[in-house]
Enzyme design. Structure first.
Site, PDB file in Angstrom:
ATOM      1  N   LYS A 165       0.846  -1.209   0.000  1.00 52.00           N
ATOM      2  CA  LYS A 165       0.000   0.000   0.000  1.00 52.00           C
ATOM      3  C   LYS A 165       0.879   1.255   0.000  1.00 52.00           C
ATOM      4  O   LYS A 165       0.605   2.215  -0.716  1.00 52.00           O
ATOM      5  CB  LYS A 165      -0.944  -0.005   1.215  1.00 52.00           C
ATOM      6  CG  LYS A 165      -2.041  -1.055   1.098  1.00 52.00           C
ATOM      7  CD  LYS A 165      -2.807  -1.276   2.397  1.00 52.00           C
ATOM      8  CE  LYS A 165      -3.775  -2.445   2.257  1.00 52.00           C
ATOM      9  NZ  LYS A 165      -4.447  -2.831   3.502  1.00 52.00           N
TER      10      LYS A 165
ATOM     11  N   GLN B 168      -4.631  -1.507   9.747  1.00 50.51           N
ATOM     12  CA  GLN B 168      -4.459  -2.834   9.145  1.00 50.51           C
ATOM     13  C   GLN B 168      -4.997  -3.900  10.097  1.00 50.51           C
ATOM     14  O   GLN B 168      -4.589  -3.976  11.255  1.00 50.51           O
ATOM     15  CB  GLN B 168      -2.957  -3.068   8.839  1.00 50.51           C
ATOM     16  CG  GLN B 168      -2.677  -4.360   8.106  1.00 50.51           C
ATOM     17  CD  GLN B 168      -3.270  -4.394   6.686  1.00 50.51           C
ATOM     18  OE1 GLN B 168      -3.275  -3.395   5.973  1.00 50.51           O
ATOM     19  NE2 GLN B 168      -3.786  -5.531   6.289  1.00 50.51           N
TER      20      GLN B 168
ATOM     21  N   ASP C 173     -11.067   3.021   4.323  1.00 47.58           N
ATOM     22  CA  ASP C 173     -11.363   1.585   4.233  1.00 47.58           C
ATOM     23  C   ASP C 173     -12.871   1.336   4.259  1.00 47.58           C
ATOM     24  O   ASP C 173     -13.325   0.231   3.992  1.00 47.58           O
ATOM     25  CB  ASP C 173     -10.714   0.836   5.405  1.00 47.58           C
ATOM     26  CG  ASP C 173      -9.540  -0.017   4.960  1.00 47.58           C
ATOM     27  OD1 ASP C 173      -9.426  -0.277   3.744  1.00 47.58           O
ATOM     28  OD2 ASP C 173      -8.745  -0.433   5.823  1.00 47.58           O
TER      29      ASP C 173
END
Ligand code: NAD
Length: 281
Positions: A52, A96, A119
Site C-alpha cells: 500500500k 491494518q 477503508d
C-alpha cells in the site's frame, strides 16, 4: 471463457490516480495523505502495508505508517487515531486488520473520523452504503464492482450469490450488488446447502478463505465468477477459494488468484484517498 485481468485494470487505474494527484497538486495545492496503523509482526499484514505504501508513493500520495508492537495498549492506539483525525495533512486513515486479541477492534474503527475512513469500515459509512448514499466503500468489494463495470457486466436483474458474509468483504459486496439491482443471496458458514445457492447464480462472488471451496458442479453454466479468497498453499503458492481449473471451462468470466481482485483492492484504496482529500479540502 474470458479471464478478468485485475492486474492490468488496476495498473490503468493507478496511472489515472497518479495523473489526478498531479493535477490536484498543481491546480489546488492538495497533496493527498494516507496514514496506516500497523500493529504487531504478522508477516502478511506487513507485506500488505508495504504494498500500500509503495502504491501511494508511485501515485504521488503522501503516506506514513505508524508501526506499533503487539503489546501496545488500546489507549495508545486510540491516541494515535485521535492525533491523525486532527492532522490536516492526513486525508485517509487505515488500520491494518487483524488487530491483536486484547484490542477492541470495533472501538478502534469507530474512532476514525468517517470523513477519513478510506477503508469504509466505520458504521457511519456502512450505513450510507446500505441506504445507497455516497460515502466510503470498502476497497475489495468496490474493486469487484469496478471490474464488473470494466467488462460491461451489469448486475441489474441478475441472480447474484455472495459466499462469505464478513463486515469487510461479504456484507458490503452484497449491499453493492443490491444497490445495482441484482437479486442477492448471501451465504456463510451456517448455510445449509451452499451448492443450491451458488449453482443458481449468474454472478458468483466468493470471499471465504478456503482453497477449493467452490468446485465445477457448484457453478451455473456461463456464470461470472469472482474469487476474492487468498489462501497460502503448502508449497508456498497462492490460491483463491474457487477451483480455477474446473470452474474456468464452465463460466463466461473468471478472476484468477493472484492477479484478480487483490490488485484492485489497492487501486481502490488510492481512489478512496483522493476522494477523501478532495472532499475535505
Ligand atoms: P472472514 O474470516 O472474516 O470471513 C469469512 C466468511 O466466510 C464468514 O462470513 C464465514 O461465515 C464464511 N465461511 C467460512 N467457511 C465457510 C464455508 N465453508 N462455506 C460458506 N461460507 C463460509 O474473512 P474475510 O476477511 O471476509 O476474508 C475472506 C477471504 O477474502 C480471505 O481469504 C481473505 O484473505 C480474502 N481477502 C482478499 C482481499 C483481496 O484484496 N483480494 C481482501 C480482503 C480479504
Amino acid at each position: 471463457m474470458q479471464i478478468i485481468d485485475g492486474k492490468n485494470l488496476a495498473k490503468k487505474i493507478r496511472e489515472e490516480v497518479a495523473e489526478e494527484v498531479e493535477l490536484l497538486k498543481k491546480d489546488r495545492d492538495i497533496t493527498p495523505g494516507l496514514a496506516v496503523v500497523l500493529v504487531g509482526d504478522d508477516p502478511a499484514s506487513h507485506a500488505y502495508v508495504k504494498m500500500k505504501a509503495r502504491a501511494c508513493k508511485e501515485a504521488g500520495i503522501y503516506s506514513i505508517t505508524h508501526e506499533m508492537p503487539e503489546t501496545i495498549s488500546q489507549s495508545e492506539i486510540e491516541e494515535t487515531i485521535a492525533m491523525m483525525n486532527k492532522n490536516p495533512n492526513i486525508d485517509g486513515i487505515l488500520v491494518q486488520l487483524p488487530l491483536p486479541p486484547h484490542i477492541d477492534t470495533t472501538k478502534i474503527l469507530e474512532l476514525i473520523d468517517p470523513k477519513k475512513d478510506v477503508d469504509g469500515f466505520h458504521p457511519y459509512n456502512f450505513g450510507r452504503l446500505m441506504t445507497g448514499l455516497d460515502g466510503f466503500v470498502p476497497c475489495t468489494p468496490l474493486g469487484v464492482m469496478e471490474m464488473l463495470g470494466a467488462y460491461d457486466i451489469d448486475p441489474k436483474g441478475k441472480d447474484a450469490c455472495v459466499v462469505g458474509a464478513s463486515n469487510i468483504v461479504g456484507k458490503p459486496m452484497a449491499a453493492l450488488l443490491l444497490n445495482a439491482f441484482a437479486t442477492v443471496d448471501v451465504c456463510h458458514i451456517h448455510t445449509k446447502d451452499l451448492a443450491a445457492h451458488t449453482s443458481r447464480a449468474d454472478i458468483l462472488i466468493v470471499g471465504v478463505g478456503k482453497a477449493g471451496l467452490v468446485t465445477e458442479e457448484m457453478v451455473k453454466d456461463g456464470a461470472v465468477v469472482i474469487d476474492i479468497g487468498i489462501n497460502r498453499l503448502e508449497d508456498g503458492s497462492l490460491a483463491g477459494d474457487v477451483d480455477f481449473e474446473g470452474v474456468a471451462s464452465k463460466c463466461s468470466y473468471i478472476t484468477p488468484v493472484p492477479g484478480g481482485v487483490g490488485p484492485m483492492t489497492i487501486a481502490m484504496l488510492l481512489k478512496n484517498t483522493i476522494k477523501a482529500a478532495k472532499e475535505r479540502k
